[in-house]
Design a protein around this motif. Structure first.
Motif, PDB file in Angstrom:
ATOM      1  N   SER A   6      24.150  39.067   1.721  1.00  0.00           N
ATOM      2  CA  SER A   6      23.732  40.266   2.397  1.00  0.00           C
ATOM      3  C   SER A   6      24.293  41.540   1.770  1.00  0.00           C
ATOM      4  N   ASP A   7      23.365  42.476   1.430  1.00  0.00           N
ATOM      5  CA  ASP A   7      23.858  43.756   0.579  1.00  0.00           C
ATOM      6  C   ASP A   7      23.046  45.044   1.261  1.00  0.00           C
ATOM      7  N   ILE A   8      23.990  45.977   1.352  1.00  0.00           N
ATOM      8  CA  ILE A   8      23.259  47.111   1.624  1.00  0.00           C
ATOM      9  C   ILE A   8      22.422  47.572   0.779  1.00  0.00           C
ATOM     10  N   GLU A   9      21.101  47.901   1.146  1.00  0.00           N
ATOM     11  CA  GLU A   9      20.001  48.367   0.289  1.00  0.00           C
ATOM     12  C   GLU A   9      19.816  49.955   0.410  1.00  0.00           C
ATOM     13  N   ALA A  10      19.823  50.391   1.381  1.00  0.00           N
ATOM     14  CA  ALA A  10      19.583  51.962   1.600  1.00  0.00           C
ATOM     15  C   ALA A  10      20.248  52.567   2.771  1.00  0.00           C
ATOM     16  N   VAL A  11      20.619  53.636   2.912  1.00  0.00           N
ATOM     17  CA  VAL A  11      21.132  54.373   4.059  1.00  0.00           C
ATOM     18  C   VAL A  11      20.170  55.475   4.019  1.00  0.00           C
ATOM     19  N   PRO A  15      11.818  59.111   5.734  1.00  0.00           N
ATOM     20  CA  PRO A  15      11.033  57.832   5.460  1.00  0.00           C
ATOM     21  C   PRO A  15      11.482  57.627   3.851  1.00  0.00           C
ATOM     22  N   SER A  16      11.328  58.871   3.141  1.00  0.00           N
ATOM     23  CA  SER A  16      11.371  59.014   1.715  1.00  0.00           C
ATOM     24  C   SER A  16      12.738  58.083   1.234  1.00  0.00           C
ATOM     25  N   GLN A  17      13.774  57.877   1.998  1.00  0.00           N
ATOM     26  CA  GLN A  17      14.834  57.149   1.630  1.00  0.00           C
ATOM     27  C   GLN A  17      14.918  55.741   1.967  1.00  0.00           C
ATOM     28  N   TYR A  18      13.867  55.242   2.663  1.00  0.00           N
ATOM     29  CA  TYR A  18      13.525  53.696   3.015  1.00  0.00           C
ATOM     30  C   TYR A  18      13.377  52.887   1.759  1.00  0.00           C
ATOM     31  N   PRO A  19      13.758  51.845   1.605  1.00  0.00           N
ATOM     32  CA  PRO A  19      13.403  51.024   0.564  1.00  0.00           C
ATOM     33  C   PRO A  19      11.761  50.681   0.785  1.00  0.00           C
ATOM     34  N   PRO A  20      11.402  50.154  -0.282  1.00  0.00           N
ATOM     35  CA  PRO A  20       9.919  49.871  -0.357  1.00  0.00           C
ATOM     36  C   PRO A  20       9.616  48.840   0.846  1.00  0.00           C
ATOM     37  N   ASP A  21       8.561  48.811   1.415  1.00  0.00           N
ATOM     38  CA  ASP A  21       8.015  48.223   2.428  1.00  0.00           C
ATOM     39  C   ASP A  21       7.492  46.634   2.024  1.00  0.00           C
ATOM     40  N   ASN A  22       8.153  46.157   1.013  1.00  0.00           N
ATOM     41  CA  ASN A  22       7.590  44.713   0.444  1.00  0.00           C
ATOM     42  C   ASN A  22       8.195  43.663   1.296  1.00  0.00           C
ATOM     43  N   LEU A  23       9.232  43.853   1.895  1.00  0.00           N
ATOM     44  CA  LEU A  23       9.947  42.569   2.692  1.00  0.00           C
ATOM     45  C   LEU A  23       9.794  43.045   4.382  1.00  0.00           C
ATOM     46  N   LYS A  24       9.719  41.765   4.845  1.00  0.00           N
ATOM     47  CA  LYS A  24       9.738  41.770   6.520  1.00  0.00           C
ATOM     48  C   LYS A  24      11.068  42.421   7.066  1.00  0.00           C
ATOM     49  N   GLU A  25      11.094  43.364   7.925  1.00  0.00           N
ATOM     50  CA  GLU A  25      12.261  43.948   8.588  1.00  0.00           C
ATOM     51  C   GLU A  25      12.150  43.428   9.990  1.00  0.00           C
ATOM     52  N   ILE A  26      13.575  43.270  10.207  1.00  0.00           N
ATOM     53  CA  ILE A  26      13.883  42.858  11.831  1.00  0.00           C
ATOM     54  C   ILE A  26      15.136  43.805  12.132  1.00  0.00           C
ATOM     55  N   ALA A  27      14.982  44.966  12.943  1.00  0.00           N
ATOM     56  CA  ALA A  27      15.850  45.890  13.430  1.00  0.00           C
ATOM     57  C   ALA A  27      16.574  45.265  14.527  1.00  0.00           C
ATOM     58  N   PHE A  28      17.920  46.164  14.625  1.00  0.00           N
ATOM     59  CA  PHE A  28      18.521  46.242  16.089  1.00  0.00           C
ATOM     60  C   PHE A  28      18.992  47.502  16.611  1.00  0.00           C
ATOM     61  N   ALA A  29      18.553  47.462  17.657  1.00  0.00           N
ATOM     62  CA  ALA A  29      18.884  48.815  18.487  1.00  0.00           C
ATOM     63  C   ALA A  29      19.711  48.525  19.727  1.00  0.00           C
ATOM     64  N   LEU A  66      19.482  43.797   2.930  1.00  0.00           N
ATOM     65  CA  LEU A  66      18.682  43.090   2.267  1.00  0.00           C
ATOM     66  C   LEU A  66      19.407  41.612   2.307  1.00  0.00           C
ATOM     67  N   ILE A  67      18.479  40.733   3.015  1.00  0.00           N
ATOM     68  CA  ILE A  67      19.445  39.329   3.280  1.00  0.00           C
ATOM     69  C   ILE A  67      18.806  38.148   2.398  1.00  0.00           C
ATOM     70  N   ASN A  68      19.526  37.637   1.872  1.00  0.00           N
ATOM     71  CA  ASN A  68      19.041  36.227   1.053  1.00  0.00           C
ATOM     72  C   ASN A  68      17.918  36.811   0.031  1.00  0.00           C
ATOM     73  N   ASP A  69      18.093  37.932  -0.193  1.00  0.00           N
ATOM     74  CA  ASP A  69      16.820  38.538  -1.058  1.00  0.00           C
ATOM     75  C   ASP A  69      15.560  38.303  -0.670  1.00  0.00           C
ATOM     76  N   ALA A  70      15.399  38.180   0.796  1.00  0.00           N
ATOM     77  CA  ALA A  70      14.210  37.597   1.460  1.00  0.00           C
ATOM     78  C   ALA A  70      13.313  38.669   2.321  1.00  0.00           C
ATOM     79  N   PHE A  71      14.396  39.080   3.157  1.00  0.00           N
ATOM     80  CA  PHE A  71      14.143  40.110   4.249  1.00  0.00           C
ATOM     81  C   PHE A  71      15.021  40.935   4.589  1.00  0.00           C
ATOM     82  N   ARG A  72      15.108  41.715   5.503  1.00  0.00           N
ATOM     83  CA  ARG A  72      15.919  42.782   5.768  1.00  0.00           C
ATOM     84  C   ARG A  72      16.339  42.921   7.175  1.00  0.00           C
ATOM     85  N   ILE A  73      17.495  42.947   7.461  1.00  0.00           N
ATOM     86  CA  ILE A  73      18.086  43.358   8.706  1.00  0.00           C
ATOM     87  C   ILE A  73      18.312  45.221   8.716  1.00  0.00           C
ATOM     88  N   VAL A  74      17.653  45.668   9.778  1.00  0.00           N
ATOM     89  CA  VAL A  74      17.807  46.934   9.763  1.00  0.00           C
ATOM     90  C   VAL A  74      18.531  47.601  11.110  1.00  0.00           C
TER      91      VAL A  74
END
Ligand code: GDP
Length: 195
Positions: A6-11, A15-29, A66-74
């Motif tokens: 797990s690595d921090i990919e963007a803060v 929207p211009s600061q988001y990483p590319p939308d190439n991976l599925k994201e699951i967010a926590f609120a 970025l999680i397991n180089d496969a998806f993102r937790i937001v």
């Protein structure tokens, strides 16, 4: 599922600061202090991935991991901290709306509520918002160690009623302190990613 990497990919604050939308994201609120950072640290197995807040309400950014180089937790910014000024809470709303409304690769938002309390008005509003965008259905009840084992079903029932959950919706009690419940959450995440 096991989170190996797990690595921090963007803060981001826009929207211009988001990483590319190439991976599925699951967010926590969840509201500030609900235990979101502690939970994210537990499921990623990293002590300091997300900062456990001494002073709640400080984090006003959307953090992409970025999680397991496969998806993102937001990690979405916490809401409901009383000392935050009106203009900051307006910024918060605009920032959340842009992300929740416009993010095509966002597949689910997991809502956190404190198992001890009836969900607050803001929890209910947040959840209704998620429902509106079709991102609802999974709730984590945090700090499960704070209530006795036989109280848990009662608390979950109250959470279900207050948020208006349906039969198919899931509530997972988790304790970051006792490290319980998180495997079930990881299973649910794995299922979501496979869909
Ligand atoms: P955040 O603001 O939602 O990121 O919440 P934090 O993770 O920073 O946690 C807020 C406070 O709740 C901290 O004092 C944590 O130590 C505490 N906390 C978080 N998770 C648990 C838990 O599972 N059990 C207990 N007893 N305390 C917790």
């Amino acid at each position: 599922m096991i989170i190996k990497k797990s690595d921090i990919e963007a803060v981001a604050v826009k929207p211009s600061q988001y990483p590319p939308d190439n991976l599925k994201e699951i967010a926590f609120a969840g509201r500030s202090n609900v235990g979101k950072s502690s939970l994210l640290n537990l499921i990623t197995g990293r002590k300091k991935l997300a900062k456990v807040s001494g002073s709640p309400g400080k984090t006003r950014t959307i953090n992409f991991y970025l999680i397991n180089d496969a998806f993102r937790i937001v990690d979405l910014p916490g809401y409901g901290y009383a000392k935050v000024s009106k203009s900051i809470s307006q910024d918060w709303g605009a920032m959340m709306e842009k992300y929740l409304q416009g993010r095509e690769n966002l597949i689910k938002v997991i809502q956190l509520v404190d198992i001890r309390h009836q969900p607050s008005k803001q929890d209910v509003e947040m959840y209704e918002y998620l429902r509106y965008y079709g991102l609802d259905g999974i709730v984590v009840a945090t700090k499960a160690d704070k209530v006795s084992r036989n109280q848990i079903p009662k608390q979950i029932k109250q959470i279900r009623q207050t948020l208006g959950l349906g039969k198919e919706d899931i509530v997972i009690p988790v304790s970051a302190l006792k490290r319980t419940g998180y495997e079930e959450l990881l299973d649910v995440i794995e299922e979501l990613l496979g869909e």
